[in-house]
Design a protein around this motif. Structure first.
Motif, PDB file in Angstrom:
ATOM      1  N   GLU A 103       0.800  -1.227   0.000  1.00  0.00           N
ATOM      2  CA  GLU A 103       0.000   0.000   0.000  1.00  0.00           C
ATOM      3  C   GLU A 103       0.833   1.276   0.000  1.00  0.00           C
ATOM      4  O   GLU A 103       0.285   2.381  -0.028  1.00  0.00           O
ATOM      5  N   CYS A 104       2.154   1.140   0.044  1.00  0.00           N
ATOM      6  CA  CYS A 104       3.012   2.321  -0.014  1.00  0.00           C
ATOM      7  C   CYS A 104       3.025   2.860  -1.443  1.00  0.00           C
ATOM      8  O   CYS A 104       3.455   2.173  -2.374  1.00  0.00           O
ATOM      9  N   MET A 105       2.530   4.088  -1.633  1.00  0.00           N
ATOM     10  CA  MET A 105       2.503   4.701  -2.958  1.00  0.00           C
ATOM     11  C   MET A 105       3.901   4.978  -3.475  1.00  0.00           C
ATOM     12  O   MET A 105       4.225   4.710  -4.639  1.00  0.00           O
ATOM     13  N   CYS A 106       4.731   5.552  -2.614  1.00  0.00           N
ATOM     14  CA  CYS A 106       6.078   5.930  -3.030  1.00  0.00           C
ATOM     15  C   CYS A 106       6.888   6.391  -1.827  1.00  0.00           C
ATOM     16  O   CYS A 106       6.352   6.568  -0.731  1.00  0.00           O
TER      17      CYS A 106
ATOM     18  N   GLY B 198       3.810 -12.898  -1.682  1.00  0.00           N
ATOM     19  CA  GLY B 198       2.606 -12.203  -2.124  1.00  0.00           C
ATOM     20  C   GLY B 198       2.718 -10.697  -2.125  1.00  0.00           C
ATOM     21  O   GLY B 198       1.811 -10.013  -2.602  1.00  0.00           O
ATOM     22  N   ASP B 199       3.824 -10.158  -1.614  1.00  0.00           N
ATOM     23  CA  ASP B 199       4.037  -8.707  -1.642  1.00  0.00           C
ATOM     24  C   ASP B 199       4.316  -8.230  -3.067  1.00  0.00           C
ATOM     25  O   ASP B 199       4.795  -8.989  -3.921  1.00  0.00           O
ATOM     26  N   ILE B 200       4.045  -6.944  -3.300  1.00  0.00           N
ATOM     27  CA  ILE B 200       4.607  -6.258  -4.458  1.00  0.00           C
ATOM     28  C   ILE B 200       5.484  -5.136  -3.922  1.00  0.00           C
ATOM     29  O   ILE B 200       5.217  -4.588  -2.847  1.00  0.00           O
TER      30      ILE B 200
ATOM     31  N   ASN C  81       8.053  11.764   7.262  1.00  0.00           N
ATOM     32  CA  ASN C  81       7.880  12.805   6.230  1.00  0.00           C
ATOM     33  C   ASN C  81       8.190  12.321   4.815  1.00  0.00           C
ATOM     34  O   ASN C  81       8.271  13.134   3.885  1.00  0.00           O
ATOM     35  N   TRP C  82       8.319  11.023   4.638  1.00  0.00           N
ATOM     36  CA  TRP C  82       8.580  10.477   3.311  1.00  0.00           C
ATOM     37  C   TRP C  82       7.598   9.361   2.932  1.00  0.00           C
ATOM     38  O   TRP C  82       6.929   9.458   1.914  1.00  0.00           O
ATOM     39  N   THR C  83       7.560   8.308   3.737  1.00  0.00           N
ATOM     40  CA  THR C  83       6.737   7.143   3.411  1.00  0.00           C
ATOM     41  C   THR C  83       5.274   7.539   3.286  1.00  0.00           C
ATOM     42  O   THR C  83       4.673   8.047   4.226  1.00  0.00           O
ATOM     43  N   THR C  84       4.683   7.292   2.108  1.00  0.00           N
ATOM     44  CA  THR C  84       3.301   7.685   1.858  1.00  0.00           C
ATOM     45  C   THR C  84       2.499   6.463   1.431  1.00  0.00           C
ATOM     46  O   THR C  84       2.851   5.790   0.463  1.00  0.00           O
ATOM     47  N   VAL C  85       1.418   6.182   2.173  1.00  0.00           N
ATOM     48  CA  VAL C  85       0.600   4.996   1.935  1.00  0.00           C
ATOM     49  C   VAL C  85      -0.817   5.395   1.559  1.00  0.00           C
ATOM     50  O   VAL C  85      -1.266   6.516   1.828  1.00  0.00           O
TER      51      VAL C  85
ATOM     52  N   ALA D 284      -3.681  -1.666  -2.270  1.00  0.00           N
ATOM     53  CA  ALA D 284      -2.369  -1.767  -2.907  1.00  0.00           C
ATOM     54  C   ALA D 284      -2.165  -0.667  -3.945  1.00  0.00           C
ATOM     55  O   ALA D 284      -3.113  -0.171  -4.552  1.00  0.00           O
ATOM     56  N   ALA D 285      -0.901  -0.316  -4.157  1.00  0.00           N
ATOM     57  CA  ALA D 285      -0.527   0.691  -5.152  1.00  0.00           C
ATOM     58  C   ALA D 285       0.665   0.171  -5.941  1.00  0.00           C
ATOM     59  O   ALA D 285       1.496  -0.582  -5.421  1.00  0.00           O
ATOM     60  N   ALA D 286       0.740   0.560  -7.215  1.00  0.00           N
ATOM     61  CA  ALA D 286       1.867   0.165  -8.071  1.00  0.00           C
ATOM     62  C   ALA D 286       2.347   1.374  -8.859  1.00  0.00           C
ATOM     63  O   ALA D 286       1.558   2.280  -9.158  1.00  0.00           O
ATOM     64  N   GLN D 287       3.626   1.388  -9.204  1.00  0.00           N
ATOM     65  CA  GLN D 287       4.210   2.513  -9.941  1.00  0.00           C
ATOM     66  C   GLN D 287       5.283   2.014 -10.909  1.00  0.00           C
ATOM     67  O   GLN D 287       5.998   1.044 -10.627  1.00  0.00           O
TER      68      GLN D 287
END
Length: 358
Positions: free
Chosen positions: A184-187, A199-201, A327-331, A337-340
């Protein structure tokens, strides 16, 4: 909700108009004055037939509901938690550092577009090729039980062995040499002691600073046995990046990138994150133009010799986000879940050259 359709035949025999019912055709009616003898027997047969058909329909409905439930039921992952962050890795003194290293302030985005001459393009190609090679090797480390901190150490060593600097290290106090964003971490995930699970991405975002130029790229990798739902999200996200790049060329409008990405994501019901954007890249890590991945009406046209990144983030659910106290990890706000995926590209007269390949 999917509507239930009656079968066009029963036991291989077509259903005539007279046997359709439940509002789909006019129902058969029987007069009490005409139903006798053979007609009464026919009426009884029809009642039995109707009950059988109703029972078949009900069985089909129950089966359809069970199938739908089995498809939509997703194994709930435990939420992402911060692990232990190890100390910052040292850098050899002989490797040139970007100007922001040593400052605790987050650098402002430069207002200057980065358009290169032939020498600048050659250096951009070299930096981007290195970033792509490091990313590919980092992806080979992804497997259950490996920590993101181990991936960071490997990336750090690969970059300094090539005589380059890991651009994230020291950028606005970012403590690591690579971003590792799981589930679920966007970036902007900070590598730590958390072990990757089956099973993680995981998105690995690599940027290198080589001979005065930054090369920036990222990709989402599978860890072990990943669900079909997650695989589809990752596949469509990469396709969105490809479609965004496909419209790029000298004179094209920047806003068409977001339009193409949104059109493809919406076909699958995915959200396109609006908060994080692509950017100019070159001698400066982040500059204009700002590349929006969602539909927008921003002005501006691409110019031959220009370099920038396209890096869409898609989610299975909400595009709203929460940034951790680091101040960095964004979920994602809802834990979905999120993918980039990300490439650095060079605008040419007739199209775009993807620089982060090798």
């Amino acid at each position: 909700m999917a509507s239930l359709q009656l079968p066009s035949s029963l036991h291989g025999e077509p259903l005539s108009n007279s046997t359709m019912f439940m509002g789909m055709r006019a129902p058969l009616t029987f007069s009490p004055y005409t139903l006798s003898g053979k007609h009464l027997h026919s009426r009884n047969q029809f009642i039995v037939f109707s009950k059988k058909l109703w029972g078949l329909e009900e069985a089909m409905r129950i089966r359809r509901e069970r199938e739908l439930t089995s498809v939509t039921k997703v194994k709930r992952r435990p939420p992402l938690r911060r692990g232990k962050v190890s100390p910052r890795l040292p850098m050899p003194d002989h490797i040139p550092k970007p100007p922001y290293v040593g400052s605790n302030l987050l650098p402002e985005i430069s207002s200057e577009y980065q358009i290169h001459d032939s020498e600048g393009i050659a250096r951009m190609r070299a930096a981007c090729e290195l970033a792509a090679r490091v990313l590919d090797n980092a992806g080979k480390l992804v497997r259950p039980s490996v920590t993101t901190d181990e991936i960071d150490k490997a990336v750090h060593q690969m970059i300094i062995d090539a005589g380059a600097y890991p651009s994230p290290l020291g950028y606005g106090r970012f403590p690591k040499s690579v971003c590792t964003s799981v589930n679920e971490c966007m970036c902007h995930g900070i590598p730590d002691s958390r072990q990757l699970q089956d099973g993680d991405i995981i998105n690995i975002d690599v940027t290198v600073y080589l001979n005065g130029y930054h090369g920036d790229t990222s990709k989402t990798f599978f860890c072990g046995d990943v669900s079909d739902e997650m695989k589809r999200l990752v596949k469509v996200t990469e396709e969105c990046l490809e479609r965004g790049i496909a419209i790029c060329k000298d004179g094209a409008q920047f806003k068409k990138i977001g339009k193409r990405i949104s059109e493809h994501a919406e076909k699958y019901g995915y959200g396109v994150v609006e908060r994080f954007v692509g950017h100019g890249v070159g001698t400066v890590f982040h500059s204009e133009p700002i590349i929006y991945h969602h539909r927008n009406d921003e002005a501006g046209f691409m110019v031959e010799g220009q370099t920038f990144t396209i890096e869409p983030i898609l989610t299975l659910g909400s595009i709203d986000c929460i940034t951790w106290p680091d101040n960095w990890t964004t979920v994602t706000a809802d834990g979905s879940a999120a993918a980039q995926f990300e490439h650095s590209i060079l605008i040419t007269r007739t199209g775009a050259e993807i620089l982060t390949t090798y």
